[in-house]
Design a protein around this motif. Structure first.
Motif, mmCIF file in Angstrom:
data_model
loop_
_atom_site.group_PDB
_atom_site.id
_atom_site.type_symbol
_atom_site.label_atom_id
_atom_site.label_comp_id
_atom_site.label_asym_id
_atom_site.label_seq_id
_atom_site.Cartn_x
_atom_site.Cartn_y
_atom_site.Cartn_z
ATOM 1 N N LYS A 57 -34.681 -43.673 25.369
ATOM 2 C CA LYS A 57 -36.261 -43.944 26.537
ATOM 3 C C LYS A 57 -36.997 -43.223 27.296
ATOM 4 C CE LYS A 57 -36.801 -47.100 23.435
ATOM 5 N NZ LYS A 57 -37.671 -47.311 22.899
ATOM 6 N N LYS A 58 -37.636 -42.428 27.195
ATOM 7 C CA LYS A 58 -38.060 -41.860 28.624
ATOM 8 C C LYS A 58 -38.497 -42.765 29.468
ATOM 9 C CE LYS A 58 -39.554 -37.944 25.928
ATOM 10 N NZ LYS A 58 -41.058 -36.815 24.697
ATOM 11 N N SER A 59 -38.938 -42.045 31.163
ATOM 12 C CA SER A 59 -39.613 -43.292 32.087
ATOM 13 C C SER A 59 -40.841 -43.447 31.288
ATOM 14 C CB SER A 59 -39.381 -42.686 33.509
ATOM 15 O OG SER A 59 -40.318 -41.600 33.197
ATOM 16 N N ASP A 60 -41.480 -44.473 32.227
ATOM 17 C CA ASP A 60 -42.899 -45.117 31.874
ATOM 18 C C ASP A 60 -43.131 -45.175 32.782
ATOM 19 O OD1 ASP A 60 -42.897 -45.750 29.288
ATOM 20 O OD2 ASP A 60 -41.808 -47.240 29.311
ATOM 21 N N TYR A 61 -44.992 -44.379 32.790
ATOM 22 C CA TYR A 61 -46.214 -45.014 34.673
ATOM 23 C C TYR A 61 -47.255 -45.049 33.938
ATOM 24 C CZ TYR A 61 -48.698 -43.697 38.052
ATOM 25 O OH TYR A 61 -49.610 -44.223 39.008
ATOM 26 N N THR A 62 -47.436 -46.298 34.237
ATOM 27 C CA THR A 62 -49.025 -46.852 33.959
ATOM 28 C C THR A 62 -49.066 -46.812 36.058
ATOM 29 O OG1 THR A 62 -48.187 -49.007 34.392
ATOM 30 C CG2 THR A 62 -48.863 -47.172 31.976
ATOM 31 N N SER A 63 -50.464 -47.139 36.027
ATOM 32 C CA SER A 63 -51.578 -48.366 37.290
ATOM 33 C C SER A 63 -49.980 -49.042 37.480
ATOM 34 C CB SER A 63 -52.812 -47.669 37.766
ATOM 35 O OG SER A 63 -53.577 -46.560 37.526
ATOM 36 N N PHE A 64 -50.456 -49.404 36.703
ATOM 37 C CA PHE A 64 -49.320 -50.872 37.576
ATOM 38 C C PHE A 64 -47.907 -51.341 36.870
ATOM 39 C CE2 PHE A 64 -53.484 -51.739 35.099
ATOM 40 C CZ PHE A 64 -54.416 -51.795 35.623
ATOM 41 N N LYS A 65 -46.748 -50.762 36.915
ATOM 42 C CA LYS A 65 -45.609 -49.893 36.513
ATOM 43 C C LYS A 65 -44.898 -49.009 36.452
ATOM 44 C CE LYS A 65 -45.430 -50.819 31.077
ATOM 45 N NZ LYS A 65 -44.324 -51.315 30.507
ATOM 46 N N LYS A 66 -43.273 -48.735 36.827
ATOM 47 C CA LYS A 66 -42.946 -47.824 36.324
ATOM 48 C C LYS A 66 -42.093 -48.057 35.879
ATOM 49 C CE LYS A 66 -43.198 -46.482 40.480
ATOM 50 N NZ LYS A 66 -42.805 -46.166 42.081
ATOM 51 N N LYS A 67 -40.838 -47.811 35.184
ATOM 52 C CA LYS A 67 -39.906 -48.095 34.012
ATOM 53 C C LYS A 67 -38.538 -46.761 34.365
ATOM 54 C CE LYS A 67 -38.060 -50.612 30.869
ATOM 55 N NZ LYS A 67 -38.967 -51.634 29.903
ATOM 56 N N LYS A 68 -37.719 -46.779 34.609
ATOM 57 C CA LYS A 68 -37.172 -45.243 34.126
ATOM 58 C C LYS A 68 -36.000 -44.831 33.364
ATOM 59 C CE LYS A 68 -36.157 -46.367 39.668
ATOM 60 N NZ LYS A 68 -34.080 -46.423 40.311
ATOM 61 N N THR A 69 -36.287 -44.020 32.900
ATOM 62 C CA THR A 69 -35.428 -42.983 32.113
ATOM 63 C C THR A 69 -34.261 -43.736 31.609
ATOM 64 O OG1 THR A 69 -36.127 -40.576 32.356
ATOM 65 C CG2 THR A 69 -34.139 -41.357 30.732
ATOM 66 N N ARG A 70 -33.678 -44.721 30.724
ATOM 67 C CA ARG A 70 -33.130 -45.632 29.908
ATOM 68 C C ARG A 70 -32.186 -44.872 28.422
ATOM 69 N NH1 ARG A 70 -37.432 -46.490 29.803
ATOM 70 N NH2 ARG A 70 -37.986 -47.681 28.372
ATOM 71 N N ILE A 71 -31.083 -45.118 28.541
ATOM 72 C CA ILE A 71 -31.106 -45.225 27.178
ATOM 73 C C ILE A 71 -30.079 -46.283 26.243
ATOM 74 C CG2 ILE A 71 -29.622 -42.201 28.095
ATOM 75 C CD1 ILE A 71 -27.232 -43.911 27.437
ATOM 76 N N LEU A 72 -30.545 -46.624 25.301
ATOM 77 C CA LEU A 72 -29.977 -47.215 24.427
ATOM 78 C C LEU A 72 -29.020 -46.638 23.671
ATOM 79 C CD1 LEU A 72 -33.441 -48.796 22.242
ATOM 80 C CD2 LEU A 72 -32.278 -49.706 24.052
ATOM 81 N N PHE A 73 -27.387 -47.362 23.800
ATOM 82 C CA PHE A 73 -26.426 -46.958 23.286
ATOM 83 C C PHE A 73 -25.965 -47.951 21.918
ATOM 84 C CE2 PHE A 73 -21.744 -47.621 23.628
ATOM 85 C CZ PHE A 73 -21.436 -46.445 23.455
ATOM 86 N N LYS A 74 -24.785 -47.655 21.248
ATOM 87 C CA LYS A 74 -24.314 -48.231 20.190
ATOM 88 C C LYS A 74 -22.855 -47.123 20.312
ATOM 89 C CE LYS A 74 -28.156 -49.189 16.697
ATOM 90 N NZ LYS A 74 -28.790 -49.026 16.132
ATOM 91 N N PRO A 75 -21.985 -47.549 19.656
ATOM 92 C CA PRO A 75 -20.724 -47.201 19.787
ATOM 93 C C PRO A 75 -20.055 -46.317 18.287
ATOM 94 C CG PRO A 75 -20.396 -49.994 20.895
ATOM 95 C CD PRO A 75 -22.088 -49.256 20.632
ATOM 96 N N THR A 76 -21.083 -47.711 17.436
ATOM 97 C CA THR A 76 -21.003 -46.826 16.027
ATOM 98 C C THR A 76 -22.813 -47.561 15.262
ATOM 99 O OG1 THR A 76 -20.524 -49.159 15.759
ATOM 100 C CG2 THR A 76 -18.601 -48.511 15.870
ATOM 101 N N MET A 77 -22.871 -46.454 14.507
ATOM 102 C CA MET A 77 -24.614 -47.400 14.396
ATOM 103 C C MET A 77 -24.188 -48.259 13.862
ATOM 104 S SD MET A 77 -26.230 -44.159 14.442
ATOM 105 C CE MET A 77 -27.498 -45.119 13.452
ATOM 106 N N GLU A 78 -23.824 -49.204 13.318
ATOM 107 C CA GLU A 78 -22.952 -50.570 12.590
ATOM 108 C C GLU A 78 -23.556 -51.136 14.307
ATOM 109 O OE1 GLU A 78 -20.854 -48.853 11.753
ATOM 110 O OE2 GLU A 78 -22.427 -47.995 10.380
ATOM 111 N N SER A 79 -23.007 -50.873 15.030
ATOM 112 C CA SER A 79 -23.419 -52.601 16.323
ATOM 113 C C SER A 79 -24.882 -52.229 16.516
ATOM 114 C CB SER A 79 -22.618 -51.007 17.885
ATOM 115 O OG SER A 79 -21.818 -50.392 17.331
ATOM 116 N N SER A 80 -25.152 -53.164 17.639
ATOM 117 C CA SER A 80 -26.144 -53.796 17.771
ATOM 118 C C SER A 80 -26.325 -53.046 19.341
ATOM 119 C CB SER A 80 -26.607 -55.077 18.455
ATOM 120 O OG SER A 80 -26.061 -55.790 17.562
ATOM 121 N N PRO A 81 -27.791 -52.102 19.599
ATOM 122 C CA PRO A 81 -27.437 -51.413 20.411
ATOM 123 C C PRO A 81 -28.138 -52.446 21.817
ATOM 124 C CG PRO A 81 -29.955 -52.252 19.814
ATOM 125 C CD PRO A 81 -29.136 -52.485 19.227
ATOM 126 N N VAL A 82 -27.164 -51.362 23.251
ATOM 127 C CA VAL A 82 -27.677 -51.810 24.894
ATOM 128 C C VAL A 82 -28.174 -51.062 25.415
ATOM 129 C CG1 VAL A 82 -25.746 -52.598 26.196
ATOM 130 C CG2 VAL A 82 -25.093 -53.133 24.242
#
Length: 189
Positions: A43-68
């Motif tokens: 999940k790439k970082s996001d930048y707008t005039s109003f907010k910034k969000k740093k790069t992060r990942i969604l992680f699943k231990p298995t494909m059947e798991s819910s993402p964290v």
């Protein structure tokens, strides 16, 4: 409908793994150095005039798991397939206000000078743009985010002052379209 079934059966016959929703095999290292393997989605970082969000990942231990969601505060680096991502500092995505004090960037070249590529999504209020900016570092502590090669030419050239020939070639704009080649030449004289 027949075309869809033919397309789907082709994948099963060729045994091509389908990873839904853009997840890829990989791993990340926690702050204490523990390696966690599974499936990651960048999940790439996001930048707008109003907010910034740093790069992060969604992680699943298995494909059947819910993402964290895993943030830079929870990990020190990660690898997705063949691409490595490391922590960089002082990234600037534009000349006005697009600063990230710390974020992840893709490792492009390592050596006496490390070259990274910071990936972000920038919005101007109407459109969303994918933006990639190079980041340089000689010591892994000081970083230079490159947002405008021409405006930063003198500052960037100082990275090459111990190799005057390369420095002059850079100042003469020889490597404007291939900064990676310049770094490779510097790292392998």
């Amino acid at each position: 409908m027949k075309i869809f079934l033919l397309f789907l059966s082709t994948f099963f016959l060729l045994d091509i793994p389908l990873l839904p929703d853009g997840y890829q095999e990989g791993y990340y290292y926690t702050d204490n150095g523990e390696k966690i393997e599974g499936f990651l989605k960048l999940k790439k970082s996001d930048y707008t005039s109003f907010k910034k969000k740093k790069t992060r990942i969604l992680f699943k231990p298995t494909m059947e798991s819910s993402p964290v969601s895993v943030s830079i505060e929870e990990m020190e680096s990660f690898v997705i397939e063949e691409d490595s991502f490391a922590t960089v500092k002082n990234i600037k995505v534009n000349h006005i206000n697009g600063n990230f004090e710390e974020d992840f960037a893709k490792v492009i070249e390592t050596g006496k000078i490390n070259l990274y590529q910071h990936q972000s999504r920038v919005s101007d209020g109407l459109f969303l743009y994918d933006k990639e900016n190079y980041v340089l570092s000689k010591d892994g502590k000081e970083f230079l985010g490159i947002y405008n090669l021409n405006k930063q030419r003198e500052e960037i050239s100082l990275f090459f002052e111990d190799q005057p020939e390369l420095m002059n070639r850079f100042l003469d704009k020889e490597f404007d379209s291939d900064l990676q080649k310049l770094i490779e030449l510097y790292n392998n004289p």
